[in-house]
Design a protein around this motif. Structure first.
Motif, PDB file in Angstrom:
ATOM      1  N   ALA A   1       0.829  -1.208   0.000  1.00 18.40           N
ATOM      2  CA  ALA A   1       0.000   0.000   0.000  1.00 18.40           C
ATOM      3  C   ALA A   1       0.861   1.255   0.000  1.00 18.40           C
ATOM      4  O   ALA A   1       0.565   2.234  -0.702  1.00 18.40           O
ATOM      5  CB  ALA A   1      -0.940  -0.011   1.202  1.00 18.40           C
ATOM      6  N   LEU A   2       1.944   1.246   0.766  1.00 15.37           N
ATOM      7  CA  LEU A   2       2.880   2.381   0.729  1.00 15.37           C
ATOM      8  C   LEU A   2       3.467   2.551  -0.666  1.00 15.37           C
ATOM      9  O   LEU A   2       3.589   3.672  -1.177  1.00 15.37           O
ATOM     10  CB  LEU A   2       4.007   2.171   1.758  1.00 15.37           C
ATOM     11  CG  LEU A   2       3.628   2.331   3.228  1.00 15.37           C
ATOM     12  CD1 LEU A   2       4.701   1.707   4.122  1.00 15.37           C
ATOM     13  CD2 LEU A   2       3.452   3.812   3.576  1.00 15.37           C
ATOM     14  N   THR A   3       3.834   1.447  -1.297  1.00 13.80           N
ATOM     15  CA  THR A   3       4.391   1.482  -2.650  1.00 13.80           C
ATOM     16  C   THR A   3       3.390   2.047  -3.649  1.00 13.80           C
ATOM     17  O   THR A   3       3.756   2.787  -4.568  1.00 13.80           O
ATOM     18  CB  THR A   3       4.805   0.061  -3.070  1.00 13.80           C
ATOM     19  OG1 THR A   3       5.826  -0.419  -2.183  1.00 13.80           O
ATOM     20  CG2 THR A   3       5.312   0.032  -4.501  1.00 13.80           C
ATOM     21  N   PHE A   4       2.112   1.712  -3.468  1.00 15.11           N
ATOM     22  CA  PHE A   4       1.075   2.104  -4.421  1.00 15.11           C
ATOM     23  C   PHE A   4       0.413   3.430  -4.092  1.00 15.11           C
ATOM     24  O   PHE A   4      -0.658   3.733  -4.609  1.00 15.11           O
ATOM     25  CB  PHE A   4       0.017   1.006  -4.519  1.00 15.11           C
ATOM     26  CG  PHE A   4       0.531  -0.304  -5.060  1.00 15.11           C
ATOM     27  CD1 PHE A   4       1.540  -0.341  -6.015  1.00 15.11           C
ATOM     28  CD2 PHE A   4       0.004  -1.516  -4.621  1.00 15.11           C
ATOM     29  CE1 PHE A   4       2.014  -1.534  -6.514  1.00 15.11           C
ATOM     30  CE2 PHE A   4       0.469  -2.721  -5.129  1.00 15.11           C
ATOM     31  CZ  PHE A   4       1.482  -2.738  -6.075  1.00 15.11           C
ATOM     32  N   GLY A   5       1.057   4.257  -3.227  1.00 16.72           N
ATOM     33  CA  GLY A   5       0.598   5.634  -3.070  1.00 16.72           C
ATOM     34  C   GLY A   5      -0.169   5.955  -1.811  1.00 16.72           C
ATOM     35  O   GLY A   5      -1.008   6.869  -1.823  1.00 16.72           O
ATOM     36  N   LEU A   6       0.107   5.263  -0.713  1.00 15.18           N
ATOM     37  CA  LEU A   6      -0.628   5.509   0.534  1.00 15.18           C
ATOM     38  C   LEU A   6      -0.521   6.958   0.995  1.00 15.18           C
ATOM     39  O   LEU A   6      -1.486   7.526   1.506  1.00 15.18           O
ATOM     40  CB  LEU A   6      -0.111   4.567   1.632  1.00 15.18           C
ATOM     41  CG  LEU A   6      -0.906   4.527   2.938  1.00 15.18           C
ATOM     42  CD1 LEU A   6      -2.315   4.000   2.710  1.00 15.18           C
ATOM     43  CD2 LEU A   6      -0.183   3.667   3.983  1.00 15.18           C
ATOM     44  N   ASP A   7       0.625   7.582   0.801  1.00 12.39           N
ATOM     45  CA  ASP A   7       0.806   8.974   1.244  1.00 12.39           C
ATOM     46  C   ASP A   7      -0.170   9.928   0.568  1.00 12.39           C
ATOM     47  O   ASP A   7      -0.619  10.900   1.189  1.00 12.39           O
ATOM     48  CB  ASP A   7       2.243   9.441   0.951  1.00 12.39           C
ATOM     49  CG  ASP A   7       3.250   8.918   1.965  1.00 12.39           C
ATOM     50  OD1 ASP A   7       2.859   8.723   3.126  1.00 12.39           O
ATOM     51  OD2 ASP A   7       4.403   8.699   1.589  1.00 12.39           O
ATOM     52  N   ASP A   8      -0.495   9.681  -0.683  1.00  8.66           N
ATOM     53  CA  ASP A   8      -1.316  10.618  -1.450  1.00  8.66           C
ATOM     54  C   ASP A   8      -2.779  10.217  -1.556  1.00  8.66           C
ATOM     55  O   ASP A   8      -3.646  11.082  -1.681  1.00  8.66           O
ATOM     56  CB  ASP A   8      -0.734  10.762  -2.870  1.00  8.66           C
ATOM     57  CG  ASP A   8       0.697  11.278  -2.862  1.00  8.66           C
ATOM     58  OD1 ASP A   8       0.980  12.198  -2.075  1.00  8.66           O
ATOM     59  OD2 ASP A   8       1.514  10.745  -3.623  1.00  8.66           O
ATOM     60  N   ASP A   9      -3.051   8.922  -1.534  1.00 12.12           N
ATOM     61  CA  ASP A   9      -4.416   8.449  -1.791  1.00 12.12           C
ATOM     62  C   ASP A   9      -4.638   7.142  -1.036  1.00 12.12           C
ATOM     63  O   ASP A   9      -4.559   6.061  -1.619  1.00 12.12           O
ATOM     64  CB  ASP A   9      -4.601   8.242  -3.306  1.00 12.12           C
ATOM     65  CG  ASP A   9      -5.957   7.662  -3.666  1.00 12.12           C
ATOM     66  OD1 ASP A   9      -6.876   7.710  -2.824  1.00 12.12           O
ATOM     67  OD2 ASP A   9      -6.096   7.148  -4.802  1.00 12.12           O
TER      68      ASP A   9
END
Length: 277
Positions: A151-159
């Motif tokens: 999930a972090l790899t797939f953009g957790l920070d932004d979405d």
């Protein structure tokens, strides 16, 4: 599997939530009513945010929660506006501290109930998809932690909702390519210290139980003699694997295949579907 809870709202002593309810998470560690296992004694963890720190504090141990003196001591002295608690029933990976939830990376916390079916077969391909800059931060051997780092790899920070949907989509695609009919079973909580998201989904459409609390101002009207809701704001929320009490009107089931967000401005509850990574 496991049991967990997430709290967000008016700062409270952890003890008020972890120990005081009739069917508290500590009671569930011995007497779960809705989990796959009655006993969840393969470790526990708590994580909490404070205004003074940029990242959450996390305490984890491999023993059962029901007789841990350190957990009781912490719970009686720590007050927080947002915290996670998790009791573990291993699905096959080792009982060790690095496999206990919640998991932390920077300001993020993550915990999970469920499993990636046949994880040992899928593990290599799933791990290879983790961002190389994040891979070295994986400490344990659980499917739950790999899900977090995907999930972090797939953009957790932004979405966050999109990142979890892409994680779920990637796990399902990987599993089905290897002949796993129902690759994913999950209830997940994730927070950045400001907002908290909870997800309920499974590939077979029969997900583990998940509930959220009714507004505490409404609970005070329904149950004026109950101590716990007093002093809590109407924005305060609990999300739990199974209800902490039998109070009428206190708990609402999270619908199958959906996610919710607890935010300072407003809450949301929406359908959840995996997406291509």
């Amino acid at each position: 599997m496991c049991r967990w809870l997430a709290y967000a709202g008016t700062p409270v002593l952890l003890d008020d939530v972890l120990y005081q309810p009739d069917h508290s998470l500590i009671d569930q560690s011995l007497h779960s009513r809705m989990g796959v296992e009655t006993t969840n004694g393969d470790g526990f963890g708590i994580g909490w945010y404070t205004p003074e720190a940029d990242s959450p504090a996390v305490v984890r141990d491999t023993g059962p929660a029901w007789n841990n003196r350190n957990l009781r001591e912490i719970a009686q002295h720590v007050r927080s506006p947002l915290f996670f608690a998790h009791i573990r029933a291993s699905t096959g990976t080792a009982v060790q501290q690095t496999n206990c939830h919640p998991f932390r990376h920077g300001r993020w916390m993550w915990m999970h109930n469920g499993a990636i079916n046949e994880f040992n077969r899928l593990r290599r391909e799933l791990c290879l998809a983790v961002d190389p800059g994040l891979f070295s931060r994986i400490e344990g051997s659980t499917d739950s932690e790999v899900m977090f780092f995907l999930a972090l790899t797939f953009g957790l920070d932004d979405d966050p909702p999109g990142a979890v949907a892409r994680m779920a989509g990637f796990v399902e695609r990987t599993g089905r390519e290897q002949g796993v009919r129902h690759p994913l079973q999950m209830t997940v909580a994730v927070s950045d210290g400001d907002r908290t998201w909870a997800f309920r989904y499974s590939s077979e459409g029969a997900s583990r139980s998940l509930f959220y609390s009714t507004r505490f101002d409404a609970l005070r009207v329904l149950h004026p003699d109950v101590r716990f809701p007093r002093g809590l704001s109407e924005e305060s929320r609990l999300i739990v694997s199974e209800p902490l009490s039998s109070l009428a009107g206190a708990w609402n089931e999270v619908p199958e295949g959906s996610y919710g967000a607890v935010r300072p401005d407003s809450d949301i509850l929406r359908p959840f579907e995996p997406q291509p990574a």
